[in-house]
Design a protein around this motif. Structure first.
Motif, mmCIF file in Angstrom:
data_model
loop_
_atom_site.group_PDB
_atom_site.id
_atom_site.type_symbol
_atom_site.label_atom_id
_atom_site.label_comp_id
_atom_site.label_asym_id
_atom_site.label_seq_id
_atom_site.Cartn_x
_atom_site.Cartn_y
_atom_site.Cartn_z
ATOM 1 N N UNK A 408 0.827 -1.213 0.000
ATOM 2 C CA UNK A 408 0.000 0.000 0.000
ATOM 3 C C UNK A 408 0.861 1.263 0.000
ATOM 4 N N UNK A 409 0.723 2.113 -1.008
ATOM 5 C CA UNK A 409 1.298 3.451 -0.861
ATOM 6 C C UNK A 409 0.412 4.221 0.123
ATOM 7 N N UNK A 419 5.724 5.469 -6.780
ATOM 8 C CA UNK A 419 6.852 4.829 -7.478
ATOM 9 C C UNK A 419 7.573 3.846 -6.544
ATOM 10 N N UNK A 420 7.813 4.308 -5.306
ATOM 11 C CA UNK A 420 8.521 3.450 -4.344
ATOM 12 C C UNK A 420 7.671 2.206 -4.019
ATOM 13 N N UNK A 421 6.360 2.426 -3.862
ATOM 14 C CA UNK A 421 5.478 1.294 -3.542
ATOM 15 C C UNK A 421 5.501 0.277 -4.676
ATOM 16 N N UNK A 422 5.525 0.775 -5.892
ATOM 17 C CA UNK A 422 5.595 -0.129 -7.062
ATOM 18 C C UNK A 422 6.905 -0.920 -7.043
ATOM 19 N N UNK A 423 7.979 -0.226 -6.651
ATOM 20 C CA UNK A 423 9.282 -0.913 -6.583
ATOM 21 C C UNK A 423 9.245 -2.041 -5.541
ATOM 22 N N UNK A 436 -1.113 -5.225 -4.987
ATOM 23 C CA UNK A 436 -0.889 -3.786 -4.891
ATOM 24 C C UNK A 436 -2.251 -3.126 -4.773
ATOM 25 N N UNK A 437 -2.425 -2.329 -3.720
ATOM 26 C CA UNK A 437 -3.725 -1.667 -3.551
ATOM 27 C C UNK A 437 -3.483 -0.200 -3.210
#
Ligand code: GAP
Length: 530
Positions: A408-409, A419-423, A436-437
């Protein structure tokens, strides 16, 4: 909170995408269910854990995966063509058809499984039981074979008739010689198989409990016929406590009794091999988070036993609609191997090095478990309504959790955080099933994860960006979300307690791995922040 009913569970499973009624847009199809995204993940985890425990971690059991449609002679030899029948009641007026033993059990609270057709007819007449739909009398009972028929090849006639398998067991007998020779097995040994089975149930009911298409996980466990009373592994489970309900206790109307296997053996309540397999199977469930108090082991009464069984015990579970069979464990003796020898004309005996004689091994135990019923057990024992959180929490064992980590971002409108959460998601998804939520408030996302049984929540916040490429962005942000490790760390949240720890991204994979395998306590895995 009241115990969840099976109907409530079906509604929950549909709402969260675990299980849907099959072809619902056409009104559904009785006895058939479709597993959704979360359901298929949970079901696969159950099957993988079963295979690991029963096959991969044992030297005495090997696996096979046989075909669903098989030579029709297999079902003649096994006795299914002749005997795999239920007794059906048909209303003389509205033609409603129901399964006789279930109907009588419901109306008179007596177990008539295995009773002959004449006995059922006389119970119906004596108790003046009528059709529950229109109140009319029933016709005399009919026998109904549960196997689905199909036709193989372009010509449809008597010679093309085949059956969808009603159990996975038979190929373990039909392929017996090939399997034993290839794997160079020495008695005692087992053959395991899991896969789909089909039964044209007269009245499918109770959601996944009684379906027309389902999956099974079965073992045929073979022993030397002269060594059938001693189990070499008995000490592994001797102190396991089981809730015993043998035939005598049932006949005397006594209550089941909890006792250790050691004591049950002393009292001669059960054979060593049945005790071993029942305890081993209950342990499999409880090791994966099921609650021991919801299990009992019940011996079949004489009239209940299948046509092939010398003695059968069921591992039963306390479903919302009563104690019911979860797993059957039958002593099938040499019935099946002998039948296949008779029908095929092939020798299925094996050479015993010790006695230098040919022998036909006995199936001392056939632990036979339904995947869909196991799915229900794990769902019921995991389901809790948490008043404080005001949402359902599905406390599944981490190994079964359909999603291991929700990523979770903290906010979705800051590109650097996203971007960091995607990484982090990309880093974790290679090894763990992650989701990913990024939509909705973080509280809402946690609640969603709770209901889906997601084991851990991993939140990427402003602190995560510390010492990363986004120093400038970090300085612009206020206030701090966590006044703690400001060095590319994330927050991990435990579904069971809602506790949160702060942990470095570099340590994330190893920590999650250890938490799933129960090699580390959550509180010790990082700095506790909540
Ligand atoms: N080879 C042995 C055998 O087939 P069974 O007791 O008829 O034994 C074994 O079935 C298990 O399969 C049951 O204990 C149950 O878990 C599952 N099972 C049987 N019929 C089912 C059905 N109609 N729907 C869902 N599961 C079923």
């Amino acid at each position: 909170m009241d115990k969840l009913s099976i109907e409530d569970m079906a509604v929950f499973c549909k709402r969260k995408g675990f299980v849907y009624p099959n072809s619902e847009i056409y009104g559904g199809f009785s006895g058939f269910w479709d597993y959704g995204h979360l359901g298929v993940e949970l079901k696969n985890n159950i099957k993988n854990e079963w295979w690991k425990y029963h096959v991969q971690s044992r030297e005495d059991i090997v696996g096979i995966d046989g075909s669903i449609i098989t030579h029709p002679k297999v079902w003649e030899a096994s006795g299914h063509v002749e005997s795999f029948r239920d007794i059906m009641l048909a209303c003389s007026k509205c033609r409603e058809k129901i399964r006789a033993d279930h109907f009588i059990e419901e109306k008179l609270k007596i177990n008539v499984e295995g009773h002959k057709a004449e006995e059922i007819n006389s119970i119906i007449k004596k108790n003046k039981l009528k059709c529950q739909k229109c109140g009319s009398d029933f016709d005399d009972t009919e026998q109904f074979n549960l196997m689905f028929k199909t036709s193989v090849g372009p010509k449809e006639d008597k010679s093309s008739v085949a059956y969808l398998r009603p159990e996975t067991a038979q190929l373990m007998f039909a392929d017996f010689k090939l399997i034993v020779d290839n794997a160079r097995l020495k008695l005692p040994f087992g053959i395991a198989q899991m896969g789909r089975a089909f039964r044209n149930e007269i009245s499918p009911r109770d959601f996944l409990f009684r379906c027309r298409e389902f999956e099974m996980m079965e073992i045929e466990y073979f022993v030397h016929p002269e060594k059938a009373d001693k189990c070499p592994f008995i000490n592994e489970i001797i102190d396991t406590e089981l809730n015993f309900y043998n035939a005598e206790m049932q006949e005397k109307n006594e209550e089941p009794k909890k006792m250790k296997v050691r004591d049950a053996l002393k009292k001669k309540l059960i054979s060593e091999w049945h005790a071993y397999w029942l305890a081993t199977e209950q342990n499999w469930f409880t090791n994966l988070g099921a609650k021991a108090e919801n299990f009992r082991v019940r011996q079949h009464l004489k009239e209940e036993k299948s046509h092939y069984a010398l003695d059968t015990w069921d591992l039963e579970y306390n479903f919302p609609f009563g104690w019911k069979e979860l797993q059957g464990i039958a002593n099938r003796t040499d019935f099946d191997l002998k039948q296949h020898m008779k029908f095929s004309g092939k020798d299925l005996s094996i050479f015993d090095e010790e006695t230098k004689k040919k022998i036909i091994p006995h199936v001392i135990a056939e632990p036979s478990l339904g995947v869909d019923r196991s799915f229900l057990v794990f769902m019921f024992d995991a389901y809790e309504y948490d008043n404080k959180r005001d949402n359902v929490v599905l406390k599944l064992h981490p190994k079964l959790a359909p999603i291991k980590v929700g990523v979770f971002p903290l906010v979705s409108n800051k590109p650097e955080i996203v971007k960091k959460a995607r990484e982090v998601y990309d880093l974790l998804k290679i090894e763990f099933n992650c989701k990913y939520d990024g939509s909705g408030s973080i509280g809402r996302r946690y609640a969603r994860a709770d209901e889906e049984g997601t084991f851990l929540g991993c939140t990427i916040d402003f602190d995560t960006l510390e010492n990363s490429d986004n120093q400038n962005f970090r300085r612009a942000q206020k206030p701090l979300v966590f006044d703690t490790l400001k060095d590319k760390s994330v927050t991990l949240r435990d579904i069971n307690t809602t506790k949160q720890i702060r942990i470095k991204i570099d340590d994330l994979k190893e920590t999650i791995r250890k938490l799933i395998n129960n090699e580390m306590k959550f509180e010790e895995a990082g700095k506790l922040v909540k």
